[in-house]
Design a protein around this motif. Structure first.
Motif, PDB file in Angstrom:
ATOM      1  N   VAL A   2       0.851  -1.184   0.000  1.00 55.77           N
ATOM      2  CA  VAL A   2       0.000   0.000   0.000  1.00 55.77           C
ATOM      3  C   VAL A   2       0.890   1.238   0.000  1.00 55.77           C
ATOM      4  O   VAL A   2       1.744   1.392   0.881  1.00 55.77           O
ATOM      5  CB  VAL A   2      -0.938   0.034   1.227  1.00 55.77           C
ATOM      6  CG1 VAL A   2      -1.771   1.309   1.222  1.00 55.77           C
ATOM      7  CG2 VAL A   2      -1.852  -1.186   1.241  1.00 55.77           C
TER       8      VAL A   2
ATOM      9  N   ILE B 219      -2.986   0.288  -4.010  1.00 50.56           N
ATOM     10  CA  ILE B 219      -2.903  -1.062  -3.456  1.00 50.56           C
ATOM     11  C   ILE B 219      -2.382  -1.980  -4.557  1.00 50.56           C
ATOM     12  O   ILE B 219      -2.984  -2.079  -5.628  1.00 50.56           O
ATOM     13  CB  ILE B 219      -4.288  -1.559  -2.995  1.00 50.56           C
ATOM     14  CG1 ILE B 219      -4.919  -0.565  -2.017  1.00 50.56           C
ATOM     15  CG2 ILE B 219      -4.192  -2.950  -2.380  1.00 50.56           C
ATOM     16  CD1 ILE B 219      -6.405  -0.806  -1.804  1.00 50.56           C
TER      17      ILE B 219
ATOM     18  N   TRP C 216     -12.022  -6.169  -2.164  1.00 48.24           N
ATOM     19  CA  TRP C 216     -11.052  -5.671  -1.194  1.00 48.24           C
ATOM     20  C   TRP C 216     -11.646  -4.542  -0.362  1.00 48.24           C
ATOM     21  O   TRP C 216     -12.520  -3.799  -0.821  1.00 48.24           O
ATOM     22  CB  TRP C 216      -9.770  -5.194  -1.880  1.00 48.24           C
ATOM     23  CG  TRP C 216      -9.968  -4.215  -3.002  1.00 48.24           C
ATOM     24  CD1 TRP C 216     -10.068  -4.492  -4.334  1.00 48.24           C
ATOM     25  CD2 TRP C 216     -10.107  -2.787  -2.882  1.00 48.24           C
ATOM     26  NE1 TRP C 216     -10.257  -3.342  -5.058  1.00 48.24           N
ATOM     27  CE2 TRP C 216     -10.274  -2.277  -4.193  1.00 48.24           C
ATOM     28  CE3 TRP C 216     -10.094  -1.898  -1.814  1.00 48.24           C
ATOM     29  CZ2 TRP C 216     -10.449  -0.915  -4.445  1.00 48.24           C
ATOM     30  CZ3 TRP C 216     -10.255  -0.534  -2.055  1.00 48.24           C
ATOM     31  CH2 TRP C 216     -10.428  -0.064  -3.364  1.00 48.24           C
TER      32      TRP C 216
ATOM     33  N   LEU D 221      -9.905  -1.687   2.343  1.00 51.12           N
ATOM     34  CA  LEU D 221      -8.717  -1.131   2.989  1.00 51.12           C
ATOM     35  C   LEU D 221      -9.146  -0.278   4.176  1.00 51.12           C
ATOM     36  O   LEU D 221     -10.091   0.513   4.071  1.00 51.12           O
ATOM     37  CB  LEU D 221      -7.941  -0.268   1.994  1.00 51.12           C
ATOM     38  CG  LEU D 221      -6.690   0.427   2.534  1.00 51.12           C
ATOM     39  CD1 LEU D 221      -5.574  -0.589   2.771  1.00 51.12           C
ATOM     40  CD2 LEU D 221      -6.229   1.524   1.572  1.00 51.12           C
TER      41      LEU D 221
ATOM     42  N   TYR E 163      -7.503   2.219   7.515  1.00 53.84           N
ATOM     43  CA  TYR E 163      -6.358   2.853   8.165  1.00 53.84           C
ATOM     44  C   TYR E 163      -6.886   3.948   9.076  1.00 53.84           C
ATOM     45  O   TYR E 163      -8.074   4.310   9.009  1.00 53.84           O
ATOM     46  CB  TYR E 163      -5.357   3.410   7.150  1.00 53.84           C
ATOM     47  CG  TYR E 163      -5.851   4.567   6.311  1.00 53.84           C
ATOM     48  CD1 TYR E 163      -5.737   5.876   6.758  1.00 53.84           C
ATOM     49  CD2 TYR E 163      -6.411   4.352   5.051  1.00 53.84           C
ATOM     50  CE1 TYR E 163      -6.171   6.944   5.993  1.00 53.84           C
ATOM     51  CE2 TYR E 163      -6.843   5.414   4.278  1.00 53.84           C
ATOM     52  CZ  TYR E 163      -6.721   6.712   4.749  1.00 53.84           C
ATOM     53  OH  TYR E 163      -7.163   7.767   3.992  1.00 53.84           O
TER      54      TYR E 163
ATOM     55  N   PHE F  64      -2.137   0.466   7.812  1.00 49.59           N
ATOM     56  CA  PHE F  64      -3.007  -0.042   6.759  1.00 49.59           C
ATOM     57  C   PHE F  64      -3.323  -1.524   6.974  1.00 49.59           C
ATOM     58  O   PHE F  64      -2.475  -2.299   7.418  1.00 49.59           O
ATOM     59  CB  PHE F  64      -2.346   0.134   5.395  1.00 49.59           C
ATOM     60  CG  PHE F  64      -2.082   1.564   5.037  1.00 49.59           C
ATOM     61  CD1 PHE F  64      -3.097   2.366   4.541  1.00 49.59           C
ATOM     62  CD2 PHE F  64      -0.820   2.108   5.201  1.00 49.59           C
ATOM     63  CE1 PHE F  64      -2.855   3.687   4.213  1.00 49.59           C
ATOM     64  CE2 PHE F  64      -0.568   3.427   4.873  1.00 49.59           C
ATOM     65  CZ  PHE F  64      -1.585   4.228   4.381  1.00 49.59           C
TER      66      PHE F  64
ATOM     67  N   LEU G 243      -5.605  -4.678   4.788  1.00 49.68           N
ATOM     68  CA  LEU G 243      -6.405  -5.057   3.619  1.00 49.68           C
ATOM     69  C   LEU G 243      -7.149  -6.334   3.933  1.00 49.68           C
ATOM     70  O   LEU G 243      -6.545  -7.348   4.290  1.00 49.68           O
ATOM     71  CB  LEU G 243      -5.506  -5.252   2.397  1.00 49.68           C
ATOM     72  CG  LEU G 243      -6.254  -5.430   1.076  1.00 49.68           C
ATOM     73  CD1 LEU G 243      -6.891  -4.120   0.644  1.00 49.68           C
ATOM     74  CD2 LEU G 243      -5.318  -5.929  -0.010  1.00 49.68           C
TER      75      LEU G 243
END
Length: 509
Positions: free
Chosen positions: A50, A67, A77, A79, A81, A139, A141
């Motif tokens: 990432v 990504i 997916w 993500l 954070y 991060f 995923l």
């Protein structure tokens, strides 16, 4: 697109109707961080990388996350954070963005959820903030945390699905030709044109207000280049170029041509491809839109005129036939199918051949074949863009009706705004994909009148997936809802609409 006059633009600016949130003095600061997703062991297999970068102007910023899948293929997916400060999500693109407290989540859209091994996807968002704006590091995923390490990553196990393109350059603009459905440079590298329009040359001269609207100097070109734009489309006026008597002598003929020549040279010196385009042309037309009650080139006409447009192209092509870095765009936005006395099939014949096929016009029209013949008659082999019908938004008959070109250096041009009829993926798949499979496709104008960028974000992702080129309308400091305008200052400060294009160009593809 129809260009507002400088007076209209100035009035909009005076009322403070720019889309940017406040008066933004952009510092093009890009902070980067790379995070590797996988097991914490030093040499464990990496599942994902990432990369995070920002464009920060002090009270807000755009964030880009890229990504790259380093593990098995995934079909969806998410993500997540977190920020450590007071960052607040405003809007996002190329993903479904949400925020809860300091935690940000972005999930795939229906069209970008599949990631093969080695494939990458980029999404972006705009935030406001106060205090510090520290880059996030946590991060994750699909629930697997990133380790934040600096170990080298494994190379992709599969090659990219699209050919590599040349990056922005500080050197001369590349010489271009068509190879299959792509532009290539002199070394055979694929080149995609991604940049902006620079309006002004089509209207300022004929209105007695100079050659351009705003600065066209080295600093302004450098600002365009700072967005990683590699092409600028320059709208022109046939009356001004040909030196017709209705134009102020100070802004016509050789004076106008030299102003164009100087700007072309400046773009090329900065590695930027100039696209020269006939925007305003001659011919008396007071038809169903009745916006221009003069034969002079003072507004947008349904078709180029047979009296002056071919001569415009003979002269311009003669001037640039030895410069293969210059691209020609024959006519801004033909709309013969909007003439109510003409059926759809006939409108495409009018588009190609002009003349008697253009029933209902009050002047003799030149067709796209006429203009292309005028260019090639000079010996010019430059790449030529030919726009479709219905204000260039219809390419349904482009392949069947395209003009004949002995050089093969022909590209299809298309314009797209959120208020056009062909504005969703189903239409793009039906009309554009077959064209893009055969010839280079250039979206010569893209934009929206929402003062946002959700439409162009979706469109650019589709065009990227089809290796097409695109240019945002327009690099002028107008009101974004009536322009629309990419910038609020010629130093490159983006409007909220322009922030989407800028982030996309900086992220690359």
């Amino acid at each position: 697109m129809r260009s507002p006059s400088p007076r209209t633009a100035a009035a909009a600016a005076a009322t403070g109707a720019l889309c940017a949130a406040g008066s933004l003095a952009v510092a093009a600061a890009v902070a980067g961080t790379g995070a590797l997703l996988g097991a914490p062991a030093a040499h464990a297999a990496v599942a994902c990388q990432v990369d995070y970068s920002t464009n920060d102007w002090g009270t807000g910023f755009t964030a880009a996350v890229t990504i790259t899948n380093r593990g098995p293929a995934v079909t969806g997916w998410t993500l997540t954070y977190s920020y450590s400060g007071d960052q607040h999500l405003a809007n996002g693109w190329n993903g479904r963005w949400t925020q809860s407290g300091r935690t940000v989540t972005v999930a795939n859209e229906s069209w970008n959820g599949s990631l093969a091994t080695g494939a990458a996807v980029q999404a972006g968002a705009q935030f406001g903030y106060s205090g510090a704006n520290t880059a996030p590091t946590d991060f994750a995923l699909n629930g697997t945390p990133c380790n934040g390490g600096t170990e080298p990553t494994e190379p992709p196990t599969t090659p990219p699905t699209t050919p590599p393109t040349t990056p922005p350059s500080d050197g001369a603009a590349p010489e271009l030709k068509v190879s299959g459905n792509a532009f290539v440079d002199a070394s055979g590298n694929a080149v995609r044109l991604r940049g902006v329009n620079r309006s002004g040359g089509e209207f300022a001269c004929v209105q007695g207000n100079g050659f351009w609207d705003g600065p066209m100097d080295a600093a302004s070109v450098a600002a365009i280049g700072s967005w990683h734009a590699n092409a600028v489309r320059v709208p022109l006026n046939s009356d001004c170029w040909l030196g017709l008597g209705n134009v102020d002598p100070a802004y016509r003929g050789a004076a106008y041509q030299n102003a164009v020549k100087d700007y072309v040279a400046l773009l090329e010196e900065n590695g930027i491809t100039p696209i020269l385009e006939l925007h305003w042309s001659h011919g008396l037309w007071t038809g169903n839109d009745n916006h221009c009650a003069t034969a002079n080139a003072e507004c947008q006409k349904p078709m180029p005129d047979a009296e002056y447009a071919p001569e415009f192209w003979r002269q311009l092509a003669s001037a640039y036939k030895n410069d293969m870095a210059v691209v020609f765009d024959l006519f801004n936005e033909p709309y013969p199918n909007n003439l109510q006395v003409m059926d759809y099939a006939q409108s495409w014949k009018c588009w190609r051949d002009g003349g008697a096929d253009c029933t209902g016009l009050t002047y003799e029209a030149a067709g796209m074949q006429d203009l292309l013949d005028a260019v090639r008659s000079t010996g010019a082999e430059n790449v030529v863009m030919v726009a479709g019908s219905s204000y260039s938004n219809d390419l349904s008959q482009w392949l069947a009706q395209r003009p004949s070109d002995p050089t093969g250096n022909l590209a299809a041009a298309w314009h797209s705004y959120n208020f056009n009829y062909c504005k969703d993926a189903s239409c793009w798949d039906q009309q554009l994909a077959p064209v893009a499979a055969q010839v280079p496709l250039v979206a010569g104008e893209i934009g929206e009148n929402t003062c946002g960028h959700s439409y162009v974000d979706t469109l650019m992702a589709w065009l990227d997936a089809h290796a097409a080129s695109y240019l945002g309308w327009t690099w002028n400091t107008w009101d974004c809802s009536s322009g629309p305008s990419l910038i609020s200052s010629y130093d490159g400060t983006p409007t909220s609409y322009g922030a989407g294009l800028r982030a996309h160009l900086l992220a690359g593809s």
